[in-house]
Scaffold this motif. Structure first.
Motif, mmCIF file in Angstrom:
data_model
loop_
_atom_site.group_PDB
_atom_site.id
_atom_site.type_symbol
_atom_site.label_atom_id
_atom_site.label_comp_id
_atom_site.label_asym_id
_atom_site.label_seq_id
_atom_site.Cartn_x
_atom_site.Cartn_y
_atom_site.Cartn_z
ATOM 1 N N ASP A 256 0.867 -1.171 0.000
ATOM 2 C CA ASP A 256 0.000 0.000 0.000
ATOM 3 C C ASP A 256 0.904 1.221 0.000
ATOM 4 O O ASP A 256 1.672 1.436 0.954
ATOM 5 N N LEU A 257 0.853 2.003 -1.062
ATOM 6 C CA LEU A 257 1.748 3.150 -1.237
ATOM 7 C C LEU A 257 1.054 4.395 -0.693
ATOM 8 O O LEU A 257 0.040 4.832 -1.233
ATOM 9 N N THR A 258 1.593 4.948 0.379
ATOM 10 C CA THR A 258 0.961 6.062 1.066
ATOM 11 C C THR A 258 1.881 7.276 1.077
ATOM 12 O O THR A 258 2.978 7.251 0.533
ATOM 13 N N GLY A 259 1.422 8.342 1.742
ATOM 14 C CA GLY A 259 2.165 9.588 1.809
ATOM 15 C C GLY A 259 1.547 10.630 0.899
ATOM 16 O O GLY A 259 0.504 10.395 0.267
ATOM 17 N N PRO A 260 2.149 11.826 0.806
ATOM 18 C CA PRO A 260 1.647 12.829 -0.137
ATOM 19 C C PRO A 260 1.678 12.284 -1.552
ATOM 20 O O PRO A 260 2.465 11.380 -1.875
ATOM 21 N N LEU A 261 0.819 12.800 -2.423
ATOM 22 C CA LEU A 261 0.651 12.199 -3.742
ATOM 23 C C LEU A 261 1.933 12.135 -4.559
ATOM 24 O O LEU A 261 2.154 11.161 -5.282
ATOM 25 N N ASP A 262 2.781 13.143 -4.478
ATOM 26 C CA ASP A 262 4.015 13.090 -5.259
ATOM 27 C C ASP A 262 4.894 11.931 -4.803
ATOM 28 O O ASP A 262 5.551 11.281 -5.613
ATOM 29 N N GLU A 263 4.856 11.628 -3.496
ATOM 30 C CA GLU A 263 5.611 10.482 -2.989
ATOM 31 C C GLU A 263 4.972 9.172 -3.452
ATOM 32 O O GLU A 263 5.673 8.215 -3.805
ATOM 33 N N GLN A 264 3.641 9.114 -3.479
ATOM 34 C CA GLN A 264 2.959 7.919 -3.970
ATOM 35 C C GLN A 264 3.333 7.634 -5.425
ATOM 36 O O GLN A 264 3.532 6.477 -5.815
ATOM 37 N N ILE A 265 3.433 8.683 -6.224
ATOM 38 C CA ILE A 265 3.793 8.512 -7.634
ATOM 39 C C ILE A 265 5.193 7.917 -7.762
ATOM 40 O O ILE A 265 5.428 6.976 -8.518
ATOM 41 N N ARG A 266 6.141 8.456 -6.989
ATOM 42 C CA ARG A 266 7.508 7.936 -7.040
ATOM 43 C C ARG A 266 7.564 6.477 -6.561
ATOM 44 O O ARG A 266 8.269 5.646 -7.133
ATOM 45 N N LEU A 267 6.831 6.178 -5.500
ATOM 46 C CA LEU A 267 6.815 4.813 -4.980
ATOM 47 C C LEU A 267 6.209 3.840 -5.989
ATOM 48 O O LEU A 267 6.656 2.693 -6.115
ATOM 49 N N ALA A 268 5.190 4.284 -6.717
ATOM 50 C CA ALA A 268 4.562 3.422 -7.724
ATOM 51 C C ALA A 268 5.538 3.110 -8.854
ATOM 52 O O ALA A 268 5.624 1.962 -9.323
ATOM 53 N N CYS A 269 6.277 4.113 -9.305
ATOM 54 C CA CYS A 269 7.272 3.878 -10.360
ATOM 55 C C CYS A 269 8.372 2.940 -9.856
ATOM 56 O O CYS A 269 8.833 2.056 -10.596
#
Length: 427
Positions: A256-269
């Motif tokens: 589950d990728l959490t945090g502010p959205l810009d961090e979620q985007i980086r974690l997803a990549c």
């Protein structure tokens, strides 16, 4: 609302009103027998359709007495409340459920459940119909009243959802280091005025300042605490489908990728990089070429679009990233805006969340590989879909596909590049 212990004790003494409902919890044979799921749904929807309120479970109305809930039954009672809100109310509710103790007539502290429902931006239907709170009871809404309420609340949603204040959230839920990054260098504003101009905070009707939806998504370390589903659920599967549990090891990775959205985007990549295959090939000159299953720039654009343009009013719905052996699937909650269709996505642009996309456009990419491709997360030129389609097809030979799933979420499929076309480099 009615959060302090002393305040609750005093309100119980005074009895039910427009903001308080008391209910005894009954058991038989070790199971919860009352109140029913339908009864709970009617009561909580009535609060949401009015000005909000608190339901106290484990307290009898007549006489006004704390009866409590057995400790071993608290989980079952809470589960009944959750099912009532999620399964028996349309659209679903996301209440605040708190376990606490209150004294009975002898002064003994007994466990109870406090369920708080905020005034909603929507009109909610429950099993008994459409109810609102009138004094100490719920009442069916007459057709003319219901029509006015639908009109009022649809007008209130003309203010974009990402700019609305979030009930129960506090300005202290915002991380100053996160929101300061959006402040212009020469800004003379401060406090609530500054946060308001950034659309990170707004005033409720009662004058209380609270974080907005966009504010929590971009300036909170845990936005999902107040916005259920504000995360990316990422799963990498071993094969080309979802195999039922017990047959084999079917999940290679799940996060589950959490945090502010810009961090979620980086974690997803990073999740895709970690779990995709990369084949190595020899060039004619003896050099080496690495060929990944997915173009990471296309994946980046896809994830940005999924989190930036999803419908955050769908409480509990989350962005889902599924990585299979032959494809990547990305599910983004919400219908397409206006008259757009999956086929028109490369040709038209429509932003559901203007405040959110504006903040994302100020965020550096924060990824060395992607920074060569773009400096900031969003460019707001509307080229993302075209990039996904072109780069995805160039790598795999198959054009990515968009489709709607039950008119409630947009699904993007990016096909994986074949890994067997040339012999891999040995050693």
């Amino acid at each position: 609302m009615l959060g302090a212990r002393a305040e609750l004790i005093e309100k119980i003494r005074l009895g039910e009103d427009s903001f308080l409902e008391l209910k005894e919890v009954r058991f038989a044979g070790g199971k919860v027998r009352g109140p029913s799921q339908e009864d709970l749904a009617d009561e909580l929807a009535a609060f949401a359709n009015s000005a909000g309120g608190v339901l106290l479970l484990g307290v009898q109305d007549q006489p006004r007495e704390v009866l409590g809930i057995p400790l071993e039954q608290l989980d079952a009672v809470e589960a009944r409340v959750r099912h009532a809100c999620e399964d028996s109310v349309k659209p679903p509710l996301a209440p605040l459920i708190e376990r606490l103790t209150l004294p009975d007539s002898t002064g003994t502290d007994l466990p109870v459940l406090r369920v708080e429902v905020a005034r909603s931006l929507f009109v909610h239907q429950s099993p008994g119909g459409y109810f609102h709170r009138v004094g100490s009871s719920k009442r069916p809404m007459l057709p003319d009243y219901l029509a006015r309420l639908f009109q009022q609340r649809s007008q209130s949603r003309l203010i974009r959802f990402d700019e609305t204040p979030v009930p129960r959230a506090l300005l202290t839920d915002l991380d100053e280091a996160l929101w300061r990054r959006f402040v212009p260098a020469r800004s003379a504003d401060s406090g609530e005025v500054l946060l308001s101009k950034l659309a990170i905070a707004a005033q409720e009707e009662q004058g209380v300042w609270r974080p907005t939806v966009a504010g929590l998504l971009m300036a909170s370390r845990e936005p999902h605490r107040h916005l259920p589903g504000a995360l990316i659920q990422a799963v990498a599967y071993a094969g080309t489908g979802i195999v039922p549990t017990g047959e084999s090891v079917y999940q290679r990775d799940a996060q589950d990728l959490t945090g502010p959205l810009d961090e979620q985007i980086r974690l997803a990549c990073a999740f895709v990089r970690k779990n995709m295959q990369v084949a190595a090939f020899k060039r004619a000159d003896g050099g080496r070429v690495d060929k990944p299953q997915y173009d990471i720039a296309a994946v980046f654009e896809a994830v940005v679009n999924a989190v930036a343009h999803r419908d955050y009013s769908m409480a509990g719905s989350k962005v889902r990233l599924r990585l299979f052996a032959d494809r990547l699937e990305l599910y983004s909650p919400g219908m397409l805006p206006n008259t757009m269709t999956p086929e028109s996505l490369p040709f038209r642009q429509a932003a559901r969340n203007e405040a959110l996309t504006s903040l994302l456009a100020r965020c550096p990419v924060g990824d060395d590989e992607l920074a060569r491709y773009r400096t900031h997360i969003m460019d707001k030129r509307g080229e993302g879909v075209s990039i996904i389609l072109a780069r995805g097809e160039a790598l795999s030979g198959k054009r990515p596909e968009y489709r709607m799933n039950d008119d409630s979420e947009l699904v993007l499929t990016i096909f994986a590049a074949g890994m067997e076309r040339d012999p891999p480099v040995s050693g």
